[in-house]
Write an enzyme that holds these catalytic residues in place. Structure first.
Site, mmCIF file in Angstrom:
data_model
loop_
_atom_site.group_PDB
_atom_site.id
_atom_site.type_symbol
_atom_site.label_atom_id
_atom_site.label_comp_id
_atom_site.label_asym_id
_atom_site.label_seq_id
_atom_site.Cartn_x
_atom_site.Cartn_y
_atom_site.Cartn_z
ATOM 1 C CD GLU A 161 32.911 37.351 9.441
ATOM 2 O OE1 GLU A 161 32.217 38.315 10.604
ATOM 3 O OE2 GLU A 161 33.779 37.491 10.862
ATOM 4 C CE LYS A 197 28.572 36.475 12.623
ATOM 5 N NZ LYS A 197 29.842 37.742 13.388
ATOM 6 C CB CYS A 235 33.234 35.207 12.411
ATOM 7 S SG CYS A 235 34.136 36.429 13.663
#
Length: 323
Positions: A44, A131, A165
């Protein structure tokens, strides 16, 4: 052939120095190529950085000038998608002759997004995933993605997608990707906690998919001197300790986790294990109950302003492909 070699790259960013980060990335790609991998996954926010420990000059209800300077520095280290940096990353994939997934900080106007980019073995940028839900303080500096970039790509190595994540903790997102037939679940992260391993094993077992989780390993030495983080200024201080791992569709760890150093972690996998695993659990097939539960996914790009002229109309398709 159903057997492939895949890799997760545990590496750190040269924070706020994107050209140097790309140099480091190139070296890691060359090392992975020497091991014959068909897919490599980077962590990430690898390109553009994850500025762990910065407050960005904010307290509840107030923002201070030093935080605006931090944001400006962060914005300058982010990349345009597509842009010159993505062209260079694509060249890494082409030299590897492998698929490449990498976390970046994407700059779109004045807004930043935590994004995963997908490249083909010919170097082409296949698409991106933004995200959906930044976590905690991340919401101060990152925008939220929408449903137009939740792709699963059909490739000659398998069906590749990504959740970044803590998105991995969103049940609806997981179910939407299972329904698309994902079998190479990429999980770029900076979550170094032991419980992350349990989460990766659960997703692999629940979705009967291979999970490739790449976490950064970054120390204070990877950040510039003028980096006021709460961990202090000792260059040996570990900011993100790693924990990258590869898990098979029965939830068994087949490579990693490794902590406290950079590493290229590889595994030889058999995609037929996905079908073997779904023999008794297919959560988007025979183990679903559509007569009771349903999920609707809005995959339309949510542009705040729409223009009728073609010159200004840039959008992203529901597959995550940039158009």
């Amino acid at each position: 052939m159903s057997q492939r070699r895949v890799a997760v790259i545990q590496a750190g960013t040269s924070l706020f120095d994107t050209p140097r980060t790309l140099d480091r990335m190139e070296a890691h790609c060359e090392a992975a190529a020497a091991q014959g991998v068909g897919l490599a996954v980077f962590p990430e926010a690898y390109v553009g950085g994850y500025p762990k420990g910065l407050s960005f000059g904010a307290v509840l209800g107030s923002r201070f000038p030093e935080g605006r300077e931090d944001y400006l520095r962060y914005w300058k280290s982010a990349i345009d998608v597509p842009g010159k940096e993505t062209a260079r990353i694509g060249s890494f994939a082409a030299k590897m002759k492998a698929h490449l997934v990498v976390g970046v900080i994407e700059r779109d106007g004045a807004t930043l997004y935590c994004t995963a980019l997908f490249f083909g073995p010919d170097g082409a940028l296949l698409g991106k995933h933004r995200k959906l839900m930044p976590t905690g303080t991340e919401r101060l500096v990152w925008g939220q993605g929408d449903g137009s970039t939740i792709p699963v790509f059909e490739t000659d190595i398998g069906r590749i997608g990504a959740a970044i994540c803590w998105e991995n903790y969103m049940p609806d997102l997981r179910q939407s990707m299972y329904a698309r037939g994902i079998n190479l679940w990429c999980a770029p992260t900076v979550d170094e906690r032991d419980i992350w391993q349990a989460s990766m094993r659960h997703i692999a077992y629940e979705g009967r998919t291979f999970v490739l989780s790449a976490c950064q390993y970054m120390t204070r030495a990877d950040a510039p001197e003028n980096y006021t983080c709460h961990q202090g200024n000792n260059p040996e201080t570990v900011l993100i300790r790693g924990g990258s791992v590869i898990v098979n569709p029965l939830g068994e760890i087949i490579a990693g986790p490794i902590y406290d150093r950079e590493a290229i972690i590889t595994a030889d996998i058999d995609l037929d294990d996905v079908i073997r695993g779904k023999y008794d659990l297919d959560v988007s097939g025979h183990y679903a109950r559509p007569d009771i539960f349903s999920l609707k996914v809005n995959n339309v790009c949510q542009n705040p302003v729409s223009f009728t002229d073609v010159e200004h109309d840039t959008s992203v398709s529901s597959s995550g492909k940039i158009e």
